[in-house]
Design a protein around this motif. Sequence first.
Motif, PDB file in Angstrom:
ATOM      1  N   THR A  10      -0.293  28.345 138.816  1.00 49.40           N
ATOM      2  CA  THR A  10       0.892  28.505 137.966  1.00 49.40           C
ATOM      3  C   THR A  10       1.912  27.463 138.409  1.00 49.40           C
ATOM      4  OG1 THR A  10       1.986  30.060 139.474  1.00 49.40           O
ATOM      5  CG2 THR A  10       0.510  31.006 137.790  1.00 49.40           C
ATOM      6  N   GLU A  11       2.985  27.341 137.662  1.00 49.58           N
ATOM      7  CA  GLU A  11       4.047  26.413 138.086  1.00 49.58           C
ATOM      8  C   GLU A  11       4.574  26.812 139.459  1.00 49.58           C
ATOM      9  OE1 GLU A  11       7.059  25.574 135.170  1.00 49.58           O
ATOM     10  OE2 GLU A  11       5.567  25.377 133.579  1.00 49.58           O
ATOM     11  N   ASP A  12       4.685  28.113 139.709  1.00 51.93           N
ATOM     12  CA  ASP A  12       5.151  28.575 141.018  1.00 51.93           C
ATOM     13  C   ASP A  12       4.187  28.187 142.133  1.00 51.93           C
ATOM     14  OD1 ASP A  12       7.473  29.738 140.036  1.00 51.93           O
ATOM     15  OD2 ASP A  12       6.583  31.727 139.849  1.00 51.93           O
ATOM     16  N   SER A  13       2.877  28.404 141.928  1.00 53.16           N
ATOM     17  CA  SER A  13       1.917  28.088 142.989  1.00 53.16           C
ATOM     18  C   SER A  13       1.861  26.594 143.255  1.00 53.16           C
ATOM     19  CB  SER A  13       0.521  28.632 142.660  1.00 53.16           C
ATOM     20  OG  SER A  13      -0.081  27.938 141.591  1.00 53.16           O
ATOM     21  N   GLU A  14       2.124  25.789 142.240  1.00 53.61           N
ATOM     22  CA  GLU A  14       2.123  24.341 142.415  1.00 53.61           C
ATOM     23  C   GLU A  14       3.352  23.854 143.183  1.00 53.61           C
ATOM     24  OE1 GLU A  14      -0.112  21.448 141.393  1.00 53.61           O
ATOM     25  OE2 GLU A  14      -1.152  23.243 142.080  1.00 53.61           O
ATOM     26  N   GLN A  15       4.342  24.716 143.365  1.00 54.53           N
ATOM     27  CA  GLN A  15       5.513  24.365 144.168  1.00 54.53           C
ATOM     28  C   GLN A  15       5.248  24.540 145.662  1.00 54.53           C
ATOM     29  OE1 GLN A  15       8.276  22.976 142.763  1.00 54.53           O
ATOM     30  NE2 GLN A  15       6.989  23.072 140.946  1.00 54.53           N
ATOM     31  N   GLY A  16       4.198  25.265 145.996  1.00 54.39           N
ATOM     32  CA  GLY A  16       3.873  25.523 147.398  1.00 54.39           C
ATOM     33  C   GLY A  16       4.284  26.925 147.791  1.00 54.39           C
ATOM     34  N   PHE A  17       3.879  27.326 148.979  1.00 57.53           N
ATOM     35  CA  PHE A  17       4.153  28.673 149.467  1.00 57.53           C
ATOM     36  C   PHE A  17       5.413  28.671 150.311  1.00 57.53           C
ATOM     37  CE2 PHE A  17       3.783  31.998 152.690  1.00 57.53           C
ATOM     38  CZ  PHE A  17       3.635  33.108 151.866  1.00 57.53           C
ATOM     39  N   LYS A  50      -3.814  24.724 148.748  1.00 58.90           N
ATOM     40  CA  LYS A  50      -2.485  24.115 148.712  1.00 58.90           C
ATOM     41  C   LYS A  50      -2.266  23.489 147.337  1.00 58.90           C
ATOM     42  CE  LYS A  50      -1.845  23.359 153.614  1.00 58.90           C
ATOM     43  NZ  LYS A  50      -1.410  22.411 154.636  1.00 58.90           N
ATOM     44  N   PRO A  51      -1.016  23.183 146.977  1.00 58.06           N
ATOM     45  CA  PRO A  51      -0.727  22.601 145.658  1.00 58.06           C
ATOM     46  C   PRO A  51      -1.491  21.296 145.431  1.00 58.06           C
ATOM     47  CG  PRO A  51       1.306  23.188 146.786  1.00 58.06           C
ATOM     48  CD  PRO A  51       0.192  23.359 147.777  1.00 58.06           C
ATOM     49  N   SER A  52      -1.706  20.980 144.164  1.00 59.53           N
ATOM     50  CA  SER A  52      -2.461  19.768 143.824  1.00 59.53           C
ATOM     51  C   SER A  52      -1.748  18.503 144.287  1.00 59.53           C
ATOM     52  CB  SER A  52      -2.747  19.701 142.322  1.00 59.53           C
ATOM     53  OG  SER A  52      -1.566  19.484 141.582  1.00 59.53           O
ATOM     54  N   SER A  53      -0.450  18.588 144.570  1.00 65.70           N
ATOM     55  CA  SER A  53       0.268  17.411 145.082  1.00 65.70           C
ATOM     56  C   SER A  53      -0.301  16.959 146.419  1.00 65.70           C
ATOM     57  CB  SER A  53       1.760  17.713 145.227  1.00 65.70           C
ATOM     58  OG  SER A  53       1.965  18.796 146.123  1.00 65.70           O
ATOM     59  N   GLU A  54      -0.990  17.851 147.114  1.00 62.93           N
ATOM     60  CA  GLU A  54      -1.605  17.503 148.395  1.00 62.93           C
ATOM     61  C   GLU A  54      -3.089  17.152 148.258  1.00 62.93           C
ATOM     62  OE1 GLU A  54      -0.552  19.854 151.788  1.00 62.93           O
ATOM     63  OE2 GLU A  54       1.168  20.726 150.728  1.00 62.93           O
ATOM     64  N   GLY A  55      -3.581  17.123 147.015  1.00 63.77           N
ATOM     65  CA  GLY A  55      -4.994  16.870 146.789  1.00 63.77           C
ATOM     66  C   GLY A  55      -5.283  15.485 146.246  1.00 63.77           C
ATOM     67  N   LYS A  56      -6.540  15.202 146.103  1.00 62.43           N
ATOM     68  CA  LYS A  56      -7.027  13.946 145.537  1.00 62.43           C
ATOM     69  C   LYS A  56      -8.206  14.274 144.632  1.00 62.43           C
ATOM     70  CE  LYS A  56      -5.582  10.993 149.307  1.00 62.43           C
ATOM     71  NZ  LYS A  56      -4.407  10.387 148.754  1.00 62.43           N
ATOM     72  N   ARG A  57      -8.431  13.411 143.660  1.00 66.18           N
ATOM     73  CA  ARG A  57      -9.620  13.481 142.816  1.00 66.18           C
ATOM     74  C   ARG A  57     -10.352  12.165 142.945  1.00 66.18           C
ATOM     75  NH1 ARG A  57      -7.326  16.149 137.184  1.00 66.18           N
ATOM     76  NH2 ARG A  57      -7.238  18.277 137.997  1.00 66.18           N
ATOM     77  N   VAL A  58     -11.654  12.229 142.902  1.00 62.88           N
ATOM     78  CA  VAL A  58     -12.468  11.020 142.904  1.00 62.88           C
ATOM     79  C   VAL A  58     -13.169  10.968 141.556  1.00 62.88           C
ATOM     80  CG1 VAL A  58     -14.331   9.758 144.010  1.00 62.88           C
ATOM     81  CG2 VAL A  58     -12.760  11.126 145.410  1.00 62.88           C
ATOM     82  N   ALA A  59     -12.878   9.923 140.783  1.00 62.78           N
ATOM     83  CA  ALA A  59     -13.484   9.735 139.464  1.00 62.78           C
ATOM     84  C   ALA A  59     -14.706   8.836 139.604  1.00 62.78           C
ATOM     85  CB  ALA A  59     -12.468   9.107 138.511  1.00 62.78           C
ATOM     86  N   PHE A  72      -1.635  16.914 139.851  1.00 60.48           N
ATOM     87  CA  PHE A  72      -2.398  16.770 138.625  1.00 60.48           C
ATOM     88  C   PHE A  72      -1.704  17.521 137.494  1.00 60.48           C
ATOM     89  CE2 PHE A  72      -5.555  16.841 142.160  1.00 60.48           C
ATOM     90  CZ  PHE A  72      -5.695  15.466 142.229  1.00 60.48           C
ATOM     91  N   ALA A  73      -1.801  16.971 136.298  1.00 60.77           N
ATOM     92  CA  ALA A  73      -1.171  17.571 135.119  1.00 60.77           C
ATOM     93  C   ALA A  73      -1.904  18.841 134.707  1.00 60.77           C
ATOM     94  CB  ALA A  73      -1.175  16.559 133.977  1.00 60.77           C
ATOM     95  N   GLU A  74      -1.363  19.513 133.725  1.00 61.41           N
ATOM     96  CA  GLU A  74      -1.973  20.725 133.165  1.00 61.41           C
ATOM     97  C   GLU A  74      -2.191  21.802 134.223  1.00 61.41           C
ATOM     98  OE1 GLU A  74      -2.268  21.313 129.948  1.00 61.41           O
ATOM     99  OE2 GLU A  74      -1.541  19.303 129.529  1.00 61.41           O
ATOM    100  N   THR A  75      -1.094  22.337 134.718  1.00 64.52           N
ATOM    101  CA  THR A  75      -1.158  23.369 135.750  1.00 64.52           C
ATOM    102  C   THR A  75      -2.121  24.484 135.385  1.00 64.52           C
ATOM    103  OG1 THR A  75       1.100  22.906 136.435  1.00 64.52           O
ATOM    104  CG2 THR A  75       0.223  25.054 137.031  1.00 64.52           C
ATOM    105  N   ARG A  76      -2.161  24.887 134.123  1.00 66.12           N
ATOM    106  CA  ARG A  76      -3.019  26.011 133.732  1.00 66.12           C
ATOM    107  C   ARG A  76      -4.502  25.711 133.912  1.00 66.12           C
ATOM    108  NH1 ARG A  76      -4.633  24.452 128.678  1.00 66.12           N
ATOM    109  NH2 ARG A  76      -3.167  23.318 127.403  1.00 66.12           N
ATOM    110  N   PRO A 107       3.270  36.033 135.570  1.00 67.78           N
ATOM    111  CA  PRO A 107       1.988  36.149 134.867  1.00 67.78           C
ATOM    112  C   PRO A 107       0.948  35.202 135.457  1.00 67.78           C
ATOM    113  CG  PRO A 107       3.806  35.956 133.311  1.00 67.78           C
ATOM    114  CD  PRO A 107       4.372  35.701 134.678  1.00 67.78           C
ATOM    115  N   SER A 108      -0.306  35.659 135.501  1.00 69.09           N
ATOM    116  CA  SER A 108      -1.368  34.830 136.073  1.00 69.09           C
ATOM    117  C   SER A 108      -2.696  35.180 135.442  1.00 69.09           C
ATOM    118  CB  SER A 108      -1.429  34.997 137.594  1.00 69.09           C
ATOM    119  OG  SER A 108      -1.824  36.307 137.932  1.00 69.09           O
ATOM    120  N   GLU A 109      -3.701  34.363 135.745  1.00 72.60           N
ATOM    121  CA  GLU A 109      -5.058  34.596 135.258  1.00 72.60           C
ATOM    122  C   GLU A 109      -6.053  34.399 136.379  1.00 72.60           C
ATOM    123  OE1 GLU A 109      -6.033  32.003 132.025  1.00 72.60           O
ATOM    124  OE2 GLU A 109      -4.739  33.049 130.620  1.00 72.60           O
TER     125      GLU A 109
END
Length: 122
Positions: A10-17, A50-59, A72-76, A107-109
């Motif tokens: 969620t937007e909250d989880s992407e802010q960090g704990f 941890k939030p995606s701001s701390e992650g990486k993707r390899v394409a 990464f975009a599209e938090t949902r 709200p969450s899923e």
Amino acid sequence: MRVMVLVKATEDSEQGFFPTPETTAMMEAMGSFNEELVKAGIMLAGDGLKPSSEGKRVAFAGPGRTVVDGPFAETRELVAGFWLWEVKDMDEAVAWVKCCPNPMLGPSEIEIRPLYELADLQ
């Protein structure tokens, strides 16, 4: 059957704990739920991410590799945590998820996906 249970970001989880009375209570409730899963022999593994701001993707494109830094975009579409469960069927997995405390402050899923088994691949 094994299932991967994905806690959607969620937007909250992407802010960090950040420890607050609300997040502490939420984490304690999740800890108790995890203990129930372990006692029932359901939980094989699980953790928060941890939030995606701390992650990486390899394409991948043929032999090429490109590293993309988070966030990464599209938090949902992101995952904030996961469990790996061994259940008798999808109905049992759904029943356990319905007993889960809300893993977010708002709200969450939670998504449940079966893993391929050897028999599926033959």
